[in-house]
Enzyme design. Structure first.
Site, PDB file in Angstrom:
ATOM      1  N   ALA A  95       0.850  -1.196   0.000  1.00 19.52           N
ATOM      2  CA  ALA A  95       0.000   0.000   0.000  1.00 19.52           C
ATOM      3  C   ALA A  95       0.880   1.238   0.000  1.00 19.52           C
ATOM      4  O   ALA A  95       2.018   1.199   0.478  1.00 19.52           O
ATOM      5  CB  ALA A  95      -0.901   0.027   1.239  1.00 19.52           C
ATOM      6  N   TYR A 138      -5.230   8.734   2.958  1.00 16.24           N
ATOM      7  CA  TYR A 138      -4.598   7.471   3.352  1.00 16.24           C
ATOM      8  C   TYR A 138      -5.532   6.661   4.258  1.00 16.24           C
ATOM      9  O   TYR A 138      -5.801   5.482   4.017  1.00 16.24           O
ATOM     10  CB  TYR A 138      -3.270   7.780   4.070  1.00 16.24           C
ATOM     11  CG  TYR A 138      -2.671   6.616   4.792  1.00 16.24           C
ATOM     12  CD1 TYR A 138      -2.218   5.508   4.093  1.00 16.24           C
ATOM     13  CD2 TYR A 138      -2.567   6.612   6.191  1.00 16.24           C
ATOM     14  CE1 TYR A 138      -1.666   4.416   4.757  1.00 16.24           C
ATOM     15  CE2 TYR A 138      -2.025   5.544   6.861  1.00 16.24           C
ATOM     16  CZ  TYR A 138      -1.576   4.447   6.143  1.00 16.24           C
ATOM     17  OH  TYR A 138      -1.045   3.378   6.810  1.00 16.24           O
ATOM     18  N   ILE A 194      10.110  20.089  15.542  1.00 14.75           N
ATOM     19  CA  ILE A 194       8.959  19.616  16.328  1.00 14.75           C
ATOM     20  C   ILE A 194       7.749  20.363  15.801  1.00 14.75           C
ATOM     21  O   ILE A 194       7.707  21.601  15.827  1.00 14.75           O
ATOM     22  CB  ILE A 194       9.164  19.907  17.834  1.00 14.75           C
ATOM     23  CG1 ILE A 194      10.306  19.055  18.387  1.00 14.75           C
ATOM     24  CG2 ILE A 194       7.871  19.672  18.606  1.00 14.75           C
ATOM     25  CD1 ILE A 194      10.539  19.222  19.882  1.00 14.75           C
TER      26      ILE A 194
HETATM   27  N1  UFG Z   1       6.722  14.820  14.261  1.00 16.34           N
HETATM   28  C1  UFG Z   1       7.530  15.906  14.471  1.00 16.34           C
HETATM   29  N2  UFG Z   1       8.597  16.070  13.651  1.00 16.34           N
HETATM   30  C2  UFG Z   1       8.902  15.206  12.643  1.00 16.34           C
HETATM   31  C3  UFG Z   1       8.068  14.086  12.443  1.00 16.34           C
HETATM   32  C4  UFG Z   1       6.980  13.944  13.275  1.00 16.34           C
HETATM   33  O1  UFG Z   1       7.296  16.723  15.356  1.00 16.34           O
HETATM   34  O2  UFG Z   1       9.906  15.430  11.930  1.00 16.34           O
HETATM   35  C5  UFG Z   1       5.585  14.622  15.172  1.00 16.34           C
HETATM   36  C6  UFG Z   1       4.252  14.609  14.436  1.00 16.34           C
HETATM   37  O3  UFG Z   1       3.762  15.916  14.304  1.00 16.34           O
HETATM   38  C7  UFG Z   1       3.434  13.716  15.349  1.00 16.34           C
HETATM   39  C8  UFG Z   1       4.446  12.730  15.946  1.00 16.34           C
HETATM   40  O4  UFG Z   1       5.714  13.348  15.754  1.00 16.34           O
HETATM   41  O5  UFG Z   1       2.901  14.480  16.387  1.00 16.34           O
HETATM   42  C9  UFG Z   1       4.454  11.392  15.247  1.00 16.34           C
HETATM   43  O6  UFG Z   1       4.530  11.613  13.843  1.00 16.34           O
HETATM   44  P1  UFG Z   1       4.822  10.453  12.801  1.00 16.34           P
HETATM   45  O7  UFG Z   1       4.859  11.094  11.439  1.00 16.34           O
HETATM   46  O8  UFG Z   1       6.007   9.663  13.227  1.00 16.34           O
HETATM   47  O9  UFG Z   1       3.566   9.501  12.925  1.00 16.34           O
HETATM   48  P2  UFG Z   1       2.009   9.835  12.816  1.00 16.34           P
HETATM   49  O10 UFG Z   1       1.468   9.737  14.203  1.00 16.34           O
HETATM   50  O11 UFG Z   1       1.743  11.081  12.056  1.00 16.34           O
HETATM   51  O12 UFG Z   1       1.513   8.682  11.842  1.00 16.34           O
HETATM   52  C10 UFG Z   1       1.369   7.351  12.240  1.00 16.34           C
HETATM   53  C11 UFG Z   1       1.630   6.450  11.072  1.00 16.34           C
HETATM   54  C12 UFG Z   1       0.657   6.719   9.967  1.00 16.34           C
HETATM   55  C13 UFG Z   1      -0.727   6.606  10.494  1.00 16.34           C
HETATM   56  C14 UFG Z   1      -0.932   7.434  11.715  1.00 16.34           C
HETATM   57  C15 UFG Z   1      -2.241   7.096  12.350  1.00 16.34           C
HETATM   58  O13 UFG Z   1       2.924   6.660  10.604  1.00 16.34           O
HETATM   59  O14 UFG Z   1       0.836   5.767   8.942  1.00 16.34           O
HETATM   60  O15 UFG Z   1       0.069   7.159  12.687  1.00 16.34           O
HETATM   61  O16 UFG Z   1      -2.659   8.118  13.120  1.00 16.34           O
HETATM   62  F1  UFG Z   1      -1.598   7.040   9.544  1.00 16.34           F
END
Ligand code: UFG
Length: 329
Positions: free
Chosen positions: A76, A142, A208
């Protein structure tokens, strides 16, 4: 008993860890991947079928008369941001691709499927902890496509043709560095690899995304689950399907929430030095807090997360150092 499974997306991050777990449990694994984002090195030593699941004729001919005891479906597109920019690609790849896969599965009489779903099907949480009964309101393309994939599986189950488990992961993280496996996306959007790539000296910003959320330290809270724990849950889910059949949706999370700042500190401890970062605006679509209630997976599969944040970050850091060596080649 040794069984033979098809792993779609087996060249990717979570799929390649599942292949390792299958082999470790004395099963056979055949990887199906189009290598659009997966890695060839992650499939070495395994049978590989290279095909794009959007192409039904090619899929049918690649899998004609093959027998598998079940399918683990990971293939996917999975970038939240990209999904908004390329919705048709996401619907074609994820939804049409799954319909094609199910068509070929039924033609070949494969009747068990464990599907890689996501907490993104819930959308903005309405409770501190999310159980499977939480309303399904994805807030990005997604998540919409993953929900549609679950619904496809449910429809085929109701038709009496397939037993399926949809595993809704929270934040997959960590690695199996001793087996040369780990997370490697380009571009990388996930927090832990972004922090560790910065710590390894890559010339990239580390931001962040927002420190003004209504959380104790102002940054978003997530439930990080070790990829090896996820792989074990897949094995248990497939075994349960063979025993009992049915259609199930199960959350996979650790039930512990960590803020972005806490993750940064955990990474600094592992790396042994401060990691330079800045504070930027909120990223669109980020809920303040996503933490799983994984009780149903405990009851139905006898599964729970066994690896904590320290093991996640330590393994991710070992992998990051290996990944840097691979990248430098
Ligand atoms: N974050 C930062 N800086 C970065 C990357 C992320 O501050 O460089 C923060 C994001 O804003 C978020 C947290 O770290 O608050 C986690 O972010 P990720 O991108 O690591 O993960 P997500 O929670 O956005 O996404 C994950 C999965 C997705 C899924 C989602 C479900 O990776 O595939 O959870 O809510 F869709």
């Amino acid at each position: 008993m040794s069984l033979h499974y098809l792993v779609t997306g087996g060249a990717g991050y979570i799929g390649s860890h599942l292949v390792l777990a299958l082999v470790g449990a004395q099963h056979q694994a055949t990887v199906l991947d189009d290598f659009s984002t997966g890695h060839r090195w992650a499939t070495e030593g395994h049978e590989v079928i290279e095909v794009d699941i959007r192409d039904l004729a090619a899929l049918r001919s690649a899998l004609l008369h093959r027998h598998f005891d079940g399918v683990f479906h990971f293939a996917a597109k999975s970038l939240v941001g990209e999904s908004g920019q390329k919705p048709l690609l996401y619907y074609q790849n994820n939804v049409t691709g799954t319909a094609n896969l199910l068509e070929v599965a039924l033609e070949n009489d494969w009747r068990h499927c464990v599907f890689s779903s996501t907490a993104a099907v819930y959308g903005s949480p309405q409770s501190a902890v999310i159980a499977e009964e939480h309303p399904l309101n994805p807030v990005n393309v997604y998540g919409e496509t993953k929900l549609a994939m679950e619904q496809l599986l449910s429809a085929v189950h109701k038709q009496g043709a397939m037993h399926a488990v949809c595993l809704r992961y929270f934040n997959a993280a960590g690695a199996a560095p001793d087996a040369h496996r780990g997370e490697w996306h380009e571009p990388e959007t996930h927090l832990i690899p972004n922090v560790l790539r910065k710590a390894a000296g890559e010339a990239r910003p580390l931001t962040i995304f927002g420190d003004d959320y209504d959380t104790p330290d102002g940054t978003c809270i997530r439930d990080y689950i070790h990829v090896l724990d996820l792989a074990q849950a897949h094995l248990k889910a497939m075994a349960m399907l063979h025993r009992e059949g049915g259609f199930h949706t199960l959350n996979l999370g650790s039930e512990a929430g960590y803020s972005v700042r806490e993750i940064l500190r955990a990474c600094e401890t592992t790396v042994g030095q401060p990691i330079t970062h800045d504070i930027g605006p909120r990223r669109q679509g980020d809920p303040p807090r996503l933490v799983a209630d994984a009780g149903r997976a405990g009851q139905i599969l006898g599964w729970r997360a066994t690896r904590g944040l320290r093991e996640i970050v330590d393994s991710a850091w070992l992998w990051e150092q290996e990944r840097q060596r691979l990248q430098a080649r």
